[in-house]
Scaffold this motif. Sequence first.
Motif, PDB file in Angstrom:
ATOM      1  N   LEU A 141       9.267   4.258  -9.676  1.00 32.30           N
ATOM      2  CA  LEU A 141      10.639   3.898 -10.086  1.00 32.30           C
ATOM      3  C   LEU A 141      11.460   3.342  -8.924  1.00 32.30           C
ATOM      4  O   LEU A 141      12.108   2.293  -9.077  1.00 32.30           O
ATOM      5  CB  LEU A 141      11.318   5.103 -10.725  1.00 32.30           C
ATOM      6  N   PRO A 142      11.458   3.997  -7.739  1.00 27.81           N
ATOM      7  CA  PRO A 142      12.182   3.376  -6.613  1.00 27.81           C
ATOM      8  C   PRO A 142      11.668   1.987  -6.280  1.00 27.81           C
ATOM      9  O   PRO A 142      12.450   1.090  -5.926  1.00 27.81           O
ATOM     10  CB  PRO A 142      11.954   4.347  -5.447  1.00 27.81           C
ATOM     11  N   PHE A 143      10.356   1.800  -6.425  1.00 23.71           N
ATOM     12  CA  PHE A 143       9.782   0.486  -6.148  1.00 23.71           C
ATOM     13  C   PHE A 143      10.358  -0.561  -7.096  1.00 23.71           C
ATOM     14  O   PHE A 143      10.748  -1.659  -6.672  1.00 23.71           O
ATOM     15  CB  PHE A 143       8.267   0.585  -6.293  1.00 23.71           C
ATOM     16  N   GLU A 144      10.454  -0.204  -8.382  1.00 20.39           N
ATOM     17  CA  GLU A 144      11.032  -1.132  -9.356  1.00 20.39           C
ATOM     18  C   GLU A 144      12.501  -1.401  -9.044  1.00 20.39           C
ATOM     19  O   GLU A 144      12.982  -2.534  -9.147  1.00 20.39           O
ATOM     20  CB  GLU A 144      10.899  -0.560 -10.775  1.00 20.39           C
ATOM     21  N   ILE A 145      13.226  -0.319  -8.672  1.00 15.81           N
ATOM     22  CA  ILE A 145      14.654  -0.491  -8.364  1.00 15.81           C
ATOM     23  C   ILE A 145      14.834  -1.434  -7.183  1.00 15.81           C
ATOM     24  O   ILE A 145      15.717  -2.307  -7.190  1.00 15.81           O
ATOM     25  CB  ILE A 145      15.304   0.884  -8.094  1.00 15.81           C
TER      26      ILE A 145
ATOM     27  N   ALA B 278      -2.653   2.341   4.438  1.00 21.56           N
ATOM     28  CA  ALA B 278      -1.837   1.623   3.464  1.00 21.56           C
ATOM     29  C   ALA B 278      -2.267   1.947   2.042  1.00 21.56           C
ATOM     30  O   ALA B 278      -1.465   1.873   1.119  1.00 21.56           O
ATOM     31  CB  ALA B 278      -1.938   0.122   3.718  1.00 21.56           C
ATOM     32  N   ALA B 279      -3.535   2.326   1.846  1.00 19.66           N
ATOM     33  CA  ALA B 279      -4.007   2.616   0.496  1.00 19.66           C
ATOM     34  C   ALA B 279      -3.243   3.785  -0.105  1.00 19.66           C
ATOM     35  O   ALA B 279      -2.875   3.761  -1.292  1.00 19.66           O
ATOM     36  CB  ALA B 279      -5.492   2.922   0.523  1.00 19.66           C
ATOM     37  N   THR B 280      -2.946   4.821   0.725  1.00 20.40           N
ATOM     38  CA  THR B 280      -2.193   5.963   0.210  1.00 20.40           C
ATOM     39  C   THR B 280      -0.805   5.543  -0.231  1.00 20.40           C
ATOM     40  O   THR B 280      -0.322   5.945  -1.290  1.00 20.40           O
ATOM     41  CB  THR B 280      -2.093   7.025   1.307  1.00 20.40           C
TER      42      THR B 280
ATOM     43  N   VAL C 187       7.609   5.795   3.143  1.00 18.90           N
ATOM     44  CA  VAL C 187       8.192   5.124   1.974  1.00 18.90           C
ATOM     45  C   VAL C 187       9.666   4.818   2.231  1.00 18.90           C
ATOM     46  O   VAL C 187      10.143   3.709   1.973  1.00 18.90           O
ATOM     47  CB  VAL C 187       8.014   6.012   0.723  1.00 18.90           C
ATOM     48  N   PHE C 188      10.397   5.806   2.789  1.00 19.45           N
ATOM     49  CA  PHE C 188      11.813   5.571   3.083  1.00 19.45           C
ATOM     50  C   PHE C 188      11.959   4.462   4.115  1.00 19.45           C
ATOM     51  O   PHE C 188      12.849   3.605   4.004  1.00 19.45           O
ATOM     52  CB  PHE C 188      12.475   6.847   3.605  1.00 19.45           C
ATOM     53  N   ALA C 189      11.075   4.459   5.130  1.00 17.50           N
ATOM     54  CA  ALA C 189      11.165   3.408   6.149  1.00 17.50           C
ATOM     55  C   ALA C 189      10.960   2.039   5.522  1.00 17.50           C
ATOM     56  O   ALA C 189      11.675   1.078   5.857  1.00 17.50           O
ATOM     57  CB  ALA C 189      10.135   3.661   7.246  1.00 17.50           C
ATOM     58  N   LEU C 190      10.004   1.951   4.595  1.00 15.59           N
ATOM     59  CA  LEU C 190       9.778   0.657   3.942  1.00 15.59           C
ATOM     60  C   LEU C 190      10.987   0.246   3.119  1.00 15.59           C
ATOM     61  O   LEU C 190      11.393  -0.922   3.127  1.00 15.59           O
ATOM     62  CB  LEU C 190       8.530   0.732   3.057  1.00 15.59           C
ATOM     63  N   PHE C 191      11.584   1.207   2.402  1.00 12.27           N
ATOM     64  CA  PHE C 191      12.779   0.874   1.620  1.00 12.27           C
ATOM     65  C   PHE C 191      13.913   0.421   2.528  1.00 12.27           C
ATOM     66  O   PHE C 191      14.642  -0.526   2.203  1.00 12.27           O
ATOM     67  CB  PHE C 191      13.216   2.074   0.777  1.00 12.27           C
ATOM     68  N   VAL C 192      14.072   1.097   3.678  1.00 14.99           N
ATOM     69  CA  VAL C 192      15.142   0.692   4.603  1.00 14.99           C
ATOM     70  C   VAL C 192      14.908  -0.735   5.095  1.00 14.99           C
ATOM     71  O   VAL C 192      15.852  -1.529   5.184  1.00 14.99           O
ATOM     72  CB  VAL C 192      15.224   1.691   5.783  1.00 14.99           C
TER      73      VAL C 192
ATOM     74  N   GLY D  27       0.931   5.570  -3.982  1.00  8.23           N
ATOM     75  CA  GLY D  27       2.225   6.155  -4.292  1.00  8.23           C
ATOM     76  C   GLY D  27       3.147   5.162  -4.973  1.00  8.23           C
ATOM     77  O   GLY D  27       3.848   5.496  -5.918  1.00  8.23           O
ATOM     78  N   PHE D  28       3.088   3.905  -4.518  1.00  7.89           N
ATOM     79  CA  PHE D  28       3.952   2.885  -5.120  1.00  7.89           C
ATOM     80  C   PHE D  28       3.510   2.521  -6.524  1.00  7.89           C
ATOM     81  O   PHE D  28       4.325   2.128  -7.346  1.00  7.89           O
ATOM     82  CB  PHE D  28       3.975   1.631  -4.248  1.00  7.89           C
TER      83      PHE D  28
END
Lengths: 102, 193
Positions: B163-167, B135-137, A62-67, B141-142
């Motif tokens: 929330l991080p996804f929205e941000i 990718a499904a996991t 998830v962090f890698a995707l955000f980066v 999470g997203f």
Amino acid sequence: MDPMTPYLVLGAILFVCGVVCMATKRNAIGVLIGVELVLNGANVNFVTFSRFNADFQIEGMVFALFVIVMAAGEAAVALAIVLNFYNNHTTVDVDSAEELKG
Amino acid sequence: MYEFDVQLFVFWLVAIGTGLCAIATVITQNIVRSVTWLLFTLAGTSGVFFLLGADFVGAIQLLIYVGGTMVLVVFGVMLTAQGPFINMKTSGAEWAISIVAGITLFAVLCFGLGNMGMQKTAPAQLEDPQASHHAATLGMGFSGAPVGPQIAQGLTNRAHYLLPFEIVSIHLLVVLIGAAYLARAKKRKEAAK
């Protein structure tokens, strides 16, 4: 040898190359290339930890995707700034950006 | 008896190629060549992601970085690559200082790698690496569903990433507006007068 070590050393190589690139390039786009290398080094570390640490396996990706997404936005804004600078000063040499020098 | 490990061989191949391309990105003086080496570096990094089992991140790296960000950078080079700016020489003293600083930083990082006590994390291999890296996991999470290994053990205090996804989506909208605002064609007031 720890199975993570080669990946982390690769991440360190990318990070150091990015830092040296940021320090040595005089072209503003070269500095941007250095930033991309640094972000890639961080990404390699994130994905490595997501692979080898069970508590971190979702977070790392998830962090890698955000980066990656942040890097795309940063590249867009930085290039807009570089193009504006080029339009105003007809140069991309970062040494000539010294109006704010005290 | 030594067994030939294909994955390890491919990893060393990709890793050495990626590292050499990164070093070439730094030492070349021509900005066009530097961008080309960066392209190979990013593609090699996505190969490392595939080898680490993070298929989705590797694919996104190829799509966004190699496909999108590199096109932006190449456009920037094309629009600014006028004569003297293609080859901008760095003086020898700057090279010397930068390389000494870089090697020192690399040594510190490697020293830290050797001392960070990874004996604790090394045995914590994934219980089922095939099931958890899809990718499904990530998508669950997203979209707000708690995911992760603790869920399988009955613990529900697991983070999710809605929330991080929205941000990030708001951030991308701001970047879009900001980049369009910065790069717009300005009216020349002096020319109008």
